[in-house]
Design an enzyme around this catalytic site. Sequence first.
Site, PDB file in Angstrom:
ATOM      1  N   ARG A 155      -8.941  65.824 -72.222  1.00 22.95           N
ATOM      2  CA  ARG A 155      -9.803  66.801 -72.905  1.00 22.95           C
ATOM      3  C   ARG A 155     -10.878  67.416 -72.000  1.00 22.95           C
ATOM      4  O   ARG A 155     -11.525  68.375 -72.387  1.00 22.95           O
ATOM      5  CB  ARG A 155     -10.440  66.155 -74.144  1.00 22.95           C
ATOM      6  CG  ARG A 155      -9.494  66.061 -75.319  1.00 22.95           C
ATOM      7  CD  ARG A 155     -10.098  65.308 -76.472  1.00 22.95           C
ATOM      8  NE  ARG A 155     -10.106  63.861 -76.230  1.00 22.95           N
ATOM      9  CZ  ARG A 155     -10.772  62.997 -76.981  1.00 22.95           C
ATOM     10  NH1 ARG A 155     -11.511  63.413 -77.991  1.00 22.95           N
ATOM     11  NH2 ARG A 155     -10.716  61.709 -76.706  1.00 22.95           N
ATOM     12  N   THR A 187      -6.113  49.438 -74.321  1.00 26.55           N
ATOM     13  CA  THR A 187      -7.256  48.786 -73.667  1.00 26.55           C
ATOM     14  C   THR A 187      -6.969  47.302 -73.355  1.00 26.55           C
ATOM     15  O   THR A 187      -7.428  46.785 -72.336  1.00 26.55           O
ATOM     16  CB  THR A 187      -8.513  48.884 -74.555  1.00 26.55           C
ATOM     17  OG1 THR A 187      -8.163  48.477 -75.891  1.00 26.55           O
ATOM     18  CG2 THR A 187      -9.052  50.309 -74.616  1.00 26.55           C
ATOM     19  N   ASN A 232     -32.520  80.848 -31.862  1.00 22.03           N
ATOM     20  CA  ASN A 232     -32.033  79.555 -31.368  1.00 22.03           C
ATOM     21  C   ASN A 232     -30.549  79.579 -31.037  1.00 22.03           C
ATOM     22  O   ASN A 232     -30.017  78.606 -30.523  1.00 22.03           O
ATOM     23  CB  ASN A 232     -32.322  78.463 -32.400  1.00 22.03           C
ATOM     24  CG  ASN A 232     -31.661  78.740 -33.742  1.00 22.03           C
ATOM     25  OD1 ASN A 232     -31.428  79.892 -34.104  1.00 22.03           O
ATOM     26  ND2 ASN A 232     -31.346  77.686 -34.469  1.00 22.03           N
ATOM     27  N   ASP A 263     -16.183  55.630 -68.759  1.00 26.89           N
ATOM     28  CA  ASP A 263     -16.646  56.884 -69.352  1.00 26.89           C
ATOM     29  C   ASP A 263     -17.777  56.672 -70.356  1.00 26.89           C
ATOM     30  O   ASP A 263     -18.074  57.533 -71.162  1.00 26.89           O
ATOM     31  CB  ASP A 263     -15.474  57.644 -69.987  1.00 26.89           C
ATOM     32  CG  ASP A 263     -14.757  56.838 -71.049  1.00 26.89           C
ATOM     33  OD1 ASP A 263     -15.162  55.690 -71.320  1.00 26.89           O
ATOM     34  OD2 ASP A 263     -13.779  57.361 -71.622  1.00 26.89           O
ATOM     35  N   ALA A 297     -11.091  52.227 -66.404  1.00 28.12           N
ATOM     36  CA  ALA A 297     -11.206  53.608 -65.912  1.00 28.12           C
ATOM     37  C   ALA A 297      -9.844  54.237 -65.672  1.00 28.12           C
ATOM     38  O   ALA A 297      -9.680  55.092 -64.816  1.00 28.12           O
ATOM     39  CB  ALA A 297     -12.032  53.628 -64.631  1.00 28.12           C
ATOM     40  N   ALA A 298      -8.846  53.805 -66.469  1.00 26.42           N
ATOM     41  CA  ALA A 298      -7.490  54.303 -66.221  1.00 26.42           C
ATOM     42  C   ALA A 298      -7.131  55.503 -67.072  1.00 26.42           C
ATOM     43  O   ALA A 298      -6.121  56.159 -66.833  1.00 26.42           O
ATOM     44  CB  ALA A 298      -6.479  53.176 -66.441  1.00 26.42           C
ATOM     45  N   ARG A 321     -35.006  73.275 -44.557  1.00 28.94           N
ATOM     46  CA  ARG A 321     -33.628  72.786 -44.406  1.00 28.94           C
ATOM     47  C   ARG A 321     -33.627  71.447 -43.669  1.00 28.94           C
ATOM     48  O   ARG A 321     -34.663  70.976 -43.204  1.00 28.94           O
ATOM     49  CB  ARG A 321     -32.805  73.847 -43.680  1.00 28.94           C
ATOM     50  CG  ARG A 321     -32.584  75.099 -44.557  1.00 28.94           C
ATOM     51  CD  ARG A 321     -31.911  76.197 -43.796  1.00 28.94           C
ATOM     52  NE  ARG A 321     -30.730  75.731 -43.088  1.00 28.94           N
ATOM     53  CZ  ARG A 321     -30.200  76.327 -42.028  1.00 28.94           C
ATOM     54  NH1 ARG A 321     -30.763  77.437 -41.543  1.00 28.94           N
ATOM     55  NH2 ARG A 321     -29.129  75.842 -41.446  1.00 28.94           N
ATOM     56  N   GLY A 333     -13.412  52.145 -83.854  1.00 32.05           N
ATOM     57  CA  GLY A 333     -13.028  50.851 -84.409  1.00 32.05           C
ATOM     58  C   GLY A 333     -14.185  50.327 -85.249  1.00 32.05           C
ATOM     59  O   GLY A 333     -15.340  50.437 -84.863  1.00 32.05           O
TER      60      GLY A 333
HETATM   61  C1  UD1 Z   1     -11.699  51.975 -78.165  1.00 35.00           C
HETATM   62  C2  UD1 Z   1     -11.719  50.766 -79.099  1.00 35.00           C
HETATM   63  C3  UD1 Z   1     -12.491  51.120 -80.368  1.00 35.00           C
HETATM   64  C4  UD1 Z   1     -13.886  51.590 -80.025  1.00 35.00           C
HETATM   65  C5  UD1 Z   1     -13.844  52.737 -79.022  1.00 35.00           C
HETATM   66  C6  UD1 Z   1     -15.226  53.053 -78.520  1.00 35.00           C
HETATM   67  C7  UD1 Z   1      -9.588  49.659 -78.682  1.00 35.00           C
HETATM   68  C8  UD1 Z   1      -8.238  49.376 -79.221  1.00 35.00           C
HETATM   69  N1  UD1 Z   1     -10.362  50.418 -79.435  1.00 35.00           N
HETATM   70  O1  UD1 Z   1     -10.990  53.001 -78.816  1.00 35.00           O
HETATM   71  O2  UD1 Z   1     -12.572  49.998 -81.220  1.00 35.00           O
HETATM   72  O3  UD1 Z   1     -14.579  52.006 -81.203  1.00 35.00           O
HETATM   73  O4  UD1 Z   1     -13.043  52.370 -77.865  1.00 35.00           O
HETATM   74  O5  UD1 Z   1     -15.189  54.227 -77.749  1.00 35.00           O
HETATM   75  O6  UD1 Z   1      -9.948  49.164 -77.636  1.00 35.00           O
HETATM   76  N2  UD1 Z   1      -8.304  52.797 -71.107  1.00 35.00           N
HETATM   77  C9  UD1 Z   1      -7.589  52.326 -70.045  1.00 35.00           C
HETATM   78  N3  UD1 Z   1      -6.273  52.075 -70.214  1.00 35.00           N
HETATM   79  C10 UD1 Z   1      -5.640  52.260 -71.401  1.00 35.00           C
HETATM   80  C11 UD1 Z   1      -6.393  52.744 -72.491  1.00 35.00           C
HETATM   81  C12 UD1 Z   1      -7.730  52.996 -72.310  1.00 35.00           C
HETATM   82  O7  UD1 Z   1      -8.120  52.136 -68.949  1.00 35.00           O
HETATM   83  O8  UD1 Z   1      -4.447  51.991 -71.461  1.00 35.00           O
HETATM   84  C13 UD1 Z   1      -9.738  53.055 -70.926  1.00 35.00           C
HETATM   85  C14 UD1 Z   1     -10.121  54.495 -71.132  1.00 35.00           C
HETATM   86  O9  UD1 Z   1     -10.085  55.203 -69.910  1.00 35.00           O
HETATM   87  C15 UD1 Z   1     -11.541  54.383 -71.653  1.00 35.00           C
HETATM   88  C16 UD1 Z   1     -11.549  53.041 -72.392  1.00 35.00           C
HETATM   89  O10 UD1 Z   1     -10.443  52.337 -71.897  1.00 35.00           O
HETATM   90  O11 UD1 Z   1     -12.463  54.299 -70.590  1.00 35.00           O
HETATM   91  C17 UD1 Z   1     -11.452  53.227 -73.891  1.00 35.00           C
HETATM   92  O12 UD1 Z   1     -10.258  53.897 -74.184  1.00 35.00           O
HETATM   93  P1  UD1 Z   1     -10.159  54.954 -75.365  1.00 35.00           P
HETATM   94  O13 UD1 Z   1      -8.777  55.469 -75.444  1.00 35.00           O
HETATM   95  O14 UD1 Z   1     -11.288  55.906 -75.280  1.00 35.00           O
HETATM   96  O15 UD1 Z   1     -10.428  53.964 -76.594  1.00 35.00           O
HETATM   97  P2  UD1 Z   1     -10.346  54.310 -78.109  1.00 35.00           P
HETATM   98  O16 UD1 Z   1      -8.939  54.390 -78.510  1.00 35.00           O
HETATM   99  O17 UD1 Z   1     -11.219  55.464 -78.383  1.00 35.00           O
END
Ligand code: UD1
Length: 454
Positions: free
Chosen positions: A15, A79, A383, A102, A9-10, A330, A137
């Site tokens: 967007r 990730t 009241n 998310d 959740a970082a 209420r 991915g």
């Molecule tokens: C990632 C996957 C991809 C997959 C997709 C699904 C990787 C490299 N790729 O891609 O294969 O199809 O999700 O949606 O994992 N987050 C962090 N810290 C970071 C980066 C991300 O906490 O440094 C969190 C984001 O907040 C999010 C989740 O990890 O909740 C996924 O990150 P996001 O950037 O959406 O992943 P994608 O690059 O879309």
Amino acid sequence: MSTTVIILAAGKGTRMRSSLPKVLQPLAGRPLLGHVIATAKKLNANNIITIYGHGGALVQQAFAAEQIDWVEQAEQLGTGHAVQMTLPVLKNEGMSLILSGDVPCVTQDTLQRLLDASQETGIGLVTLTLPDASGYGRIVRDNGAIQAIVEHKDASDEQRQIKEINTGIYCVSNAKLHEWLPKLSNDNAQCEYYLTDIVAMALADGMTVASVEPTLAFEVEGVNDRVQLAALEREFQAFQAKSLMQQGVHLIDPSRFDLRGDLTVGKDVRIDINVIIEGDVTLGDNVEIGAGCVIKNTTIAAGTKVQPYSVFENAVVGENVQIGPFARLRPGAKLANEVHIGNFVEVKNSSVGVGSKANHFTYLGDAEIGAGSNIGAGTITCNYDGANKFKTVIGDAAFIGSNSSLVAPVTIGNGATVGAGSVITRDVADHSLAFERSKQLVKENYPRPQKVKK
Ligand code: UD1
Ligand code: CA
């Protein structure tokens, strides 16, 4: 076996164009991350680790009441890097389910199947086949066996034809996470540490990678912007509406019904269009809710009929009560069985006894009303003196004439009568009549003013 849930959740959620961190944006009235945490709890996870970054303090505050371990990822380097942050607190035994803050709608059922499938292999993922897989991915298979996950930006033209995607939901042995994560590199198109690279590491260790598909496609949909959030809201609402109908609720139009919380229902509950249910709401057998009602944290017992456009918050309603149209209950409104509350009647922190009626244009605030009393049209319990609140007590079988002001603190006895138009400032004894008005003046053969001719 012990299960850890790791929630990513970082991410910043740029967007969304919001000052609220993305994982705190509400879906069906609950923060996105709240949905994921609730599902994790249903799985009886031994511990939940949430990786936070942007808006960390706000996120932690929002879930201060939950038993959660928080791990900071100060810089978002991917990730894989995010999950690396958990290693100092991650157990060595057991498995971890890795979820995204998310991706709020993933169900207990899908995660349980992932856990079961990954138990034997030590690693598994949730995958989905999409007509348009671009951006995701891709799952590379050979003879059916998963070989790798290739990110869209790193994929060859041939790999980009693959329709099976990585949903970002994994289950991995903790021992293997400890072994693999320190070895990740960021030698790829985005210069990020990819969590997805652990698939190749599993293969190198001679393991196979299990996979399951979500029960429903919308379970794995992520939220990146408000358009996706609104679309997912509708899908989630449709899912909830369907489940209520399967429980026997008569929703006149499931596409015009919103549940933002938990609804418990008896048999043959009927809900007309554009009703919003929030928080914890219970509706007993045969309850009918008219169009446009908003009902929050309220219990309504069997047989009660609510007419359109009535609003409830923290109220308790008995059986066979009639409410509305346009009534407002209420916090602290308590209606006993067979009460009638009609149009433009507001009830706040007041109890109304069995069979009592306030049918038109009335304010009942800080009042205690007995059984079988009739509160005439336009009655106001005064009241508030501008500084303090006081209580009005009305006994059983009292009759309050229309357009009366009951100036609290004041008590109207059992069987007492208040004449219409009275301002009552002193207590009225049982069975007596009190009224307060000037004598009616009469001028016979009264000549009305005439228009002056110019
Ligand atoms: C990632 C996957 C991809 C997959 C997709 C699904 C990787 C490299 N790729 O891609 O294969 O199809 O999700 O949606 O994992 N987050 C962090 N810290 C970071 C980066 C991300 O906490 O440094 C969190 C984001 O907040 C999010 C989740 O990890 O909740 C996924 O990150 P996001 O950037 O959406 O992943 P994608 O690059 O879309
Ligand atoms: Ca990314």
